[in-house]
Design a protein around this motif. Structure first.
Motif, PDB file in Angstrom:
ATOM      1  N   ARG A  48       0.854  -1.189   0.000  1.00 47.86           N
ATOM      2  CA  ARG A  48       0.000   0.000   0.000  1.00 47.86           C
ATOM      3  C   ARG A  48       0.895   1.246   0.000  1.00 47.86           C
ATOM      4  N   ASP A  49       1.753   1.334  -0.995  1.00 46.81           N
ATOM      5  CA  ASP A  49       2.576   2.531  -1.152  1.00 46.81           C
ATOM      6  C   ASP A  49       2.452   3.007  -2.595  1.00 46.81           C
ATOM      7  N   MET A  50       3.155   4.055  -2.961  1.00 49.29           N
ATOM      8  CA  MET A  50       2.998   4.608  -4.306  1.00 49.29           C
ATOM      9  C   MET A  50       3.412   3.607  -5.383  1.00 49.29           C
ATOM     10  N   ASP A  82       0.661   0.887  -5.528  1.00 47.33           N
ATOM     11  CA  ASP A  82      -0.504   1.382  -6.271  1.00 47.33           C
ATOM     12  C   ASP A  82      -0.267   1.271  -7.772  1.00 47.33           C
ATOM     13  N   ARG A  83       0.944   1.592  -8.182  1.00 44.86           N
ATOM     14  CA  ARG A  83       1.272   1.522  -9.616  1.00 44.86           C
ATOM     15  C   ARG A  83       1.224   0.072 -10.110  1.00 44.86           C
ATOM     16  N   HIS A 124      -0.601  -2.345  -8.933  1.00 44.03           N
ATOM     17  CA  HIS A 124      -2.012  -2.716  -8.990  1.00 44.03           C
ATOM     18  C   HIS A 124      -2.668  -2.121 -10.228  1.00 44.03           C
ATOM     19  N   GLN A 125      -2.352  -0.871 -10.535  1.00 42.57           N
ATOM     20  CA  GLN A 125      -2.914  -0.206 -11.707  1.00 42.57           C
ATOM     21  C   GLN A 125      -2.473  -0.872 -13.002  1.00 42.57           C
ATOM     22  N   THR A 150      -7.502  -8.796 -10.241  1.00 40.95           N
ATOM     23  CA  THR A 150      -6.820  -8.455  -8.994  1.00 40.95           C
ATOM     24  C   THR A 150      -7.613  -8.845  -7.753  1.00 40.95           C
ATOM     25  N   ARG A 175      -3.160  -6.671  -0.176  1.00 39.02           N
ATOM     26  CA  ARG A 175      -2.385  -5.448   0.043  1.00 39.02           C
ATOM     27  C   ARG A 175      -1.833  -5.427   1.468  1.00 39.02           C
ATOM     28  N   ASP A 187       0.762  -3.144   4.422  1.00 36.41           N
ATOM     29  CA  ASP A 187       1.512  -1.950   4.817  1.00 36.41           C
ATOM     30  C   ASP A 187       2.978  -2.339   4.959  1.00 36.41           C
ATOM     31  N   THR A 202       7.645  -2.045  -1.254  1.00 34.32           N
ATOM     32  CA  THR A 202       7.685  -2.775  -2.525  1.00 34.32           C
ATOM     33  C   THR A 202       9.117  -3.224  -2.807  1.00 34.32           C
TER      34      THR A 202
END
Length: 310
Positions: free
Chosen positions: A54-56, A59-60, A62-63, A72, A77, A79, A82
């Motif tokens: 659950r970091d930037m 997120d990428r 996952h996107q 997905t 996810r 904390d 990555t």
């Protein structure tokens, strides 16, 4: 549908130096992550089962999965950070890796958090360092033991000693999972690293005796070999202008699974019964797909229209 299990990370390519600056180029990656995207690009329904931060960067990741058409719903996810895989590509196009991932999200899935799988799932693929680092390694082994009598299991060890340096640990996990999987794909580099002095025929025969139905060994520019109950098949590699080999093995695996699905042989008994002509067709389709990836930078896996007829 396929379920692909394992790590998702960022490959950070080391570029040119400019004064005190080092240019870096980051790409979403990880062997199972690449295989999942490869299957989606080749027109196969697929979901990813792995831990994502659950970091930037998470997120990428996952996107990217969602944008590529990879399901997905089975992503978990955490904390946690990555994983970063630092990549330096040599003059020969061969990548060299250094990983930074202790405590990262892709290692944190546990056996008691494994999801129940939909009946539409026909095959599970797993591999790489997620099969040797804990707790995710025990979780994935538990998943395979739970599901192997109900779905085809595919496995690619994809050895990374800079993540887990113990050859003995890798050997133990490879022997276990090669006996549980129905389709085992390994590179000759990985096979000779783990089993120096063991003939390829002997290694494949041992895994077939342990429970595998089809064993494939990729040989880079020297082609590929396969073994099943019908015997051994060898092919030459397609000619290609190699930019780099990042993602080539993952492409080979995604394409192999695609060929099995498209030819309605995605089950253990069918793998064992494939004759030499059909095994050769599988290898050629996978090798051609991998050659396309080698012709461009990074793990840019081909789409179905690029590959041509299976």
């Amino acid at each position: 549908m396929f379920i692909v299990c394992g790590e998702a990370l960022f490959d950070v390519f080391i570029g040119a130096e400019s004064g005190r600056s080092l240019h870096l180029d980051a790409h979403p990656g990880g062997s199972p992550f690449n295989v999942a995207i490869g299957l989606a690009r080749l027109g196969q329904p697929v979901s990813f089962l792995g831990g994502i931060a659950r970091d930037m960067l998470g997120d990428r990741l996952h996107q990217v999965l969602a944008a590529e058409g990879v399901g997905t719903a089975t992503v978990q996810r955490f904390d946690a950070p990555t994983t970063l895989g630092m990549v330096e590509v040599g003059a020969d196009g061969v990548p060299h890796y250094a990983f930074y991932g202790n405590g990262a999200a892709d290692r944190l899935i546990t056996a008691d958090a494994l999801p129940l799988l939909d009946q539409a799932v026909r095959a599970i693929h797993l591999g790489s360092f997620a099969t040797v680092v804990e707790p995710v390694a025990s979780a994935l082994e538990a998943l395979v033991r739970r599901e192997r009598d109900h779905r085809l299991i595919a496995y690619d060890p994809n050895i990374r000693l800079n993540v887990e340096p113990s050859v003995e640990r890798w050997q133990d996990k490879v022997e276990t999972l090669a006996g549980l999987a129905h389709f085992v794909k390994i590179s000759d580099e990985d096979a000779h690293l783990l089993y120096a002095g063991t003939a390829d025929d002997e290694l494949a025969g041992r895994w077939l005796a342990a429970g595998a139905r089809l064993v494939v060994m990729t040989r880079g520019g020297d082609g590929a070999s396969a073994w099943n109950a019908q015997g051994r098949v060898d092919i030459a590699a397609p000619r290609v202008n190699v930019i780099d080999t990042v993602g080539a093995g993952d492409t080979f695996q995604a394409a192999s699974l695609t060929w099995l699905a498209e030819n309605d042989v995605l089950n253990p008994d069918a793998l064992a019964g494939l004759d030499a002509e059909r095994v050769r067709a599988l290898l050629q389709f996978a090798a051609h797909s991998a050659a396309l990836t080698c012709s461009r930078r990074g793990a840019d896996l081909p789409r179905r229209a690029e590959v041509g007829a299976a």
